[in-house]
Design an enzyme around this catalytic site. Structure first.
Site, PDB file in Angstrom:
ATOM      1  N   HIS A  85       0.812  -1.221   0.000  1.00 30.27           N
ATOM      2  CA  HIS A  85       0.000   0.000   0.000  1.00 30.27           C
ATOM      3  C   HIS A  85       0.842   1.265   0.000  1.00 30.27           C
ATOM      4  O   HIS A  85       0.334   2.359   0.238  1.00 30.27           O
ATOM      5  CB  HIS A  85      -0.937   0.020   1.213  1.00 30.27           C
ATOM      6  CG  HIS A  85      -1.965  -1.062   1.173  1.00 30.27           C
ATOM      7  ND1 HIS A  85      -2.485  -1.635   2.293  1.00 30.27           N
ATOM      8  CD2 HIS A  85      -2.535  -1.693   0.130  1.00 30.27           C
ATOM      9  CE1 HIS A  85      -3.336  -2.582   1.945  1.00 30.27           C
ATOM     10  NE2 HIS A  85      -3.390  -2.643   0.634  1.00 30.27           N
ATOM     11  N   ILE A  92       0.726   6.879   0.333  1.00 28.93           N
ATOM     12  CA  ILE A  92       0.196   5.725   1.060  1.00 28.93           C
ATOM     13  C   ILE A  92      -1.287   5.581   0.752  1.00 28.93           C
ATOM     14  O   ILE A  92      -2.045   6.554   0.816  1.00 28.93           O
ATOM     15  CB  ILE A  92       0.350   5.932   2.590  1.00 28.93           C
ATOM     16  CG1 ILE A  92       1.807   6.229   2.940  1.00 28.93           C
ATOM     17  CG2 ILE A  92      -0.164   4.718   3.360  1.00 28.93           C
ATOM     18  CD1 ILE A  92       1.973   6.902   4.299  1.00 28.93           C
ATOM     19  N   CYS A  93      -1.669   4.363   0.425  1.00 26.31           N
ATOM     20  CA  CYS A  93      -3.094   4.118   0.192  1.00 26.31           C
ATOM     21  C   CYS A  93      -3.692   3.537   1.472  1.00 26.31           C
ATOM     22  O   CYS A  93      -3.587   2.349   1.731  1.00 26.31           O
ATOM     23  CB  CYS A  93      -3.243   3.144  -0.972  1.00 26.31           C
ATOM     24  SG  CYS A  93      -4.919   2.609  -1.226  1.00 26.31           S
ATOM     25  N   ALA A  94      -4.247   4.397   2.304  1.00 25.13           N
ATOM     26  CA  ALA A  94      -4.856   3.952   3.558  1.00 25.13           C
ATOM     27  C   ALA A  94      -6.133   4.752   3.762  1.00 25.13           C
ATOM     28  O   ALA A  94      -6.120   5.978   3.694  1.00 25.13           O
ATOM     29  CB  ALA A  94      -3.909   4.178   4.735  1.00 25.13           C
ATOM     30  N   PHE A 146      -7.790   7.282  -4.023  1.00 27.57           N
ATOM     31  CA  PHE A 146      -7.345   5.896  -3.921  1.00 27.57           C
ATOM     32  C   PHE A 146      -8.537   4.956  -3.882  1.00 27.57           C
ATOM     33  O   PHE A 146      -9.598   5.292  -3.387  1.00 27.57           O
ATOM     34  CB  PHE A 146      -6.516   5.683  -2.648  1.00 27.57           C
ATOM     35  CG  PHE A 146      -5.126   6.249  -2.722  1.00 27.57           C
ATOM     36  CD1 PHE A 146      -4.196   5.708  -3.593  1.00 27.57           C
ATOM     37  CD2 PHE A 146      -4.757   7.330  -1.929  1.00 27.57           C
ATOM     38  CE1 PHE A 146      -2.905   6.221  -3.649  1.00 27.57           C
ATOM     39  CE2 PHE A 146      -3.466   7.838  -1.982  1.00 27.57           C
ATOM     40  CZ  PHE A 146      -2.542   7.289  -2.849  1.00 27.57           C
TER      41      PHE A 146
END
Lengths: 152, 294
Positions: A85, A92-94, A146
């Protein structure tokens, strides 16, 4: 004119100085209310043992109503951890940094969440669309929509 | 005042482009389709403009629906007008409309209260209690106090001059406050935190009624509350009930639903009103709340 953001950040900073950061997290730089840096390390056994990374927070005047822009620092010899991620440009893909952000979260809470995201990683690899994303990514990760494909 | 664009062409919640003047038979539509059409229309009409509009006659809304041949809504609006609800105040359709509408309408009522001193004191004591509620449910003081302080300051300003400007709250100042996104959102956030805390503190009362608004899947209390605490997430009956219970507020929601009975359904929340304050009346159209006025 102290904005809500400045007031809130001043309090968060005071708390960090008074009580310290959670284990494995250290404040590197917070000399204004726009950009803060933290070092982040995963404690105990994990794929990232003995590795330290640098997290950057950028705040706008709407913080904490709007989320901070959070990414790993990838300049001056810093690198982003290799994680499904985390893109090589540090983005950051969160979901908690995007549509699941809530003002109840604090800077240290975000650090801890990202720390456990690293701790639970099973395989060091980049997101599948890393190259494509990095080529076109905006400077600010908050401008990216995202797609969160699993829980982290 | 300047920025109402009520006179602009109404949105067409009707089918595909090019259907010309063909009237849409809205009565035969599935609720979900109706909801989507309404959403699209709302997004078009409400994505611009101030967070809180000036008061407008309800007949404007009527004419928008009439232009769309949406006879069910026209009939319902006629019913409202006949029953004395002549005006309304639009609130921006940004997912925060419920909280913004109820917050704004509450302060307007507080301003108009003949015994404003008593009303303010009562409100302040209720607000103090919410602090406890937030503490009990584990919301850090650091997280809520700026929003809380703002809510208290705005309430106090009704009877006490603001130290920086030296003046008490007026409707004009209130509008300016609620139209400034940063100021306005502090109140929205406070109301959201209180709503979530109330649900968390009364799990028994709410846990079986928490569903995701899109998927309709049951949600856990923490997941639901997290959603409530994020900006831009719409509110439903559960959130309204929780907020009213936490603040001892009374709300009546007039549901325009295209259900086409001979009257408009008013839902009172809570069932037995809290003493002291008149209810705030909201106008609900699928997916959106405005303020309804007599």
């Amino acid at each position: 004119m102290a904005s809500i953001a400045a007031r809130r950040l001043a309090k968060e900073l005071k708390e960090i100085h008074a009580e310290g950061c959670p284990v494995g997290i250290n404040l590197l730089k917070a000399d204004d209310f726009e950009t803060w840096w933290f070092s982040i390390e995963v404690m105990g056994e994990s794929l990232y043992k003995n590795e330290a990374y640098t997290l950057q927070f950028r705040f706008d005047a709407q913080y904490p109503i709007s989320s901070p822009a959070v990414q790993f620092v990838v300049t001056d010899g810093h690198q982003a951890p290799i994680h499904p991620h985390v893109y090589s440009n540090g983005h950051i893909c969160a979901s908690i940094l995007g549509n699941e952000w809530s003002p109840v979260l604090s800077v240290t809470a975000v650090c801890v969440t990202l720390q456990s995201m690293l701790a639970s990683c099973k395989k060091k690899e980049r997101p599948v669309d890393n190259d494509r994303y990095v080529r076109h990514a905006p400077d600010n990760p908050k401008k990216t929509q995202f797609h969160y494909d699993d829980d982290t | 005042m300047s920025q109402t664009n009520d006179s602009s062409a109404p949105a067409r919640p009707s089918g595909p482009e090019g259907s010309g003047s063909e009237p849409l038979n809205i009565e035969g539509l599935q609720p979900q389709v109706l909801y989507d059409l309404n959403q699209q229309a709302l997004e078009r009409t409400l994505s611009d403009g101030p967070l809180v509009h000036d008061i407008a006659p309800l007949s404007i809304l009527r004419s928008e629906y009439e232009a769309n041949d949406n006879h069910v809504f026209v009939k319902e609006i006629d019913w409202l007008i006949e029953h004395g609800y002549k005006d309304f105040r639009r609130v921006k359709g940004d997912g925060d409309c419920f909280y913004r509408a109820i917050g704004f309408a509450f302060f307007v009522q507080l301003l108009a209260n003949p015994d404003s001193e008593m009303a303010v004191v009562t409100t302040l004591s209720t607000l103090t209690a919410t602090r406890q509620l937030l503490n009990e449910t584990g919301v850090q003081e650091l997280v809520y106090e700026d929003f809380y302080d703002q809510m208290v300051a705005l309430t106090e300003n009704i009877i006490n001059p603001d130290p920086t400007t030296g003046s008490v709250l007026t409707l004009e100042k209130l509008l300016k406050f609620f139209r400034d996104p940063q100021e306005s959102n502090t109140i929205v956030m406070y109301l959201r935190l209180i709503t979530a805390a109330q649900i968390q503190a009364n799990v028994d009362e709410y846990e079986f009624f928490l569903f995701h608004p899109d998927t309709r899947e049951p949600m856990s209390v923490p997941d639901f509350c997290n959603r409530v605490m994020g900006l831009g997430k719409e509110a439903d009956h559960v959130e309204i009930k929780a907020l009213c219970d936490a603040l001892r507020w009374n709300v009546q929601v007039a549901y325009l639903g295209g259900q086409s009975k001979d009257e408009v359904n008013f839902v009172k929340i809570p069932d037995t009103p809290y003493p002291g304050f008149d209810p705030v009346v909201l106008l609900y159209r699928p997916g959106h709340y405005d303020i309804l006025l007599k």
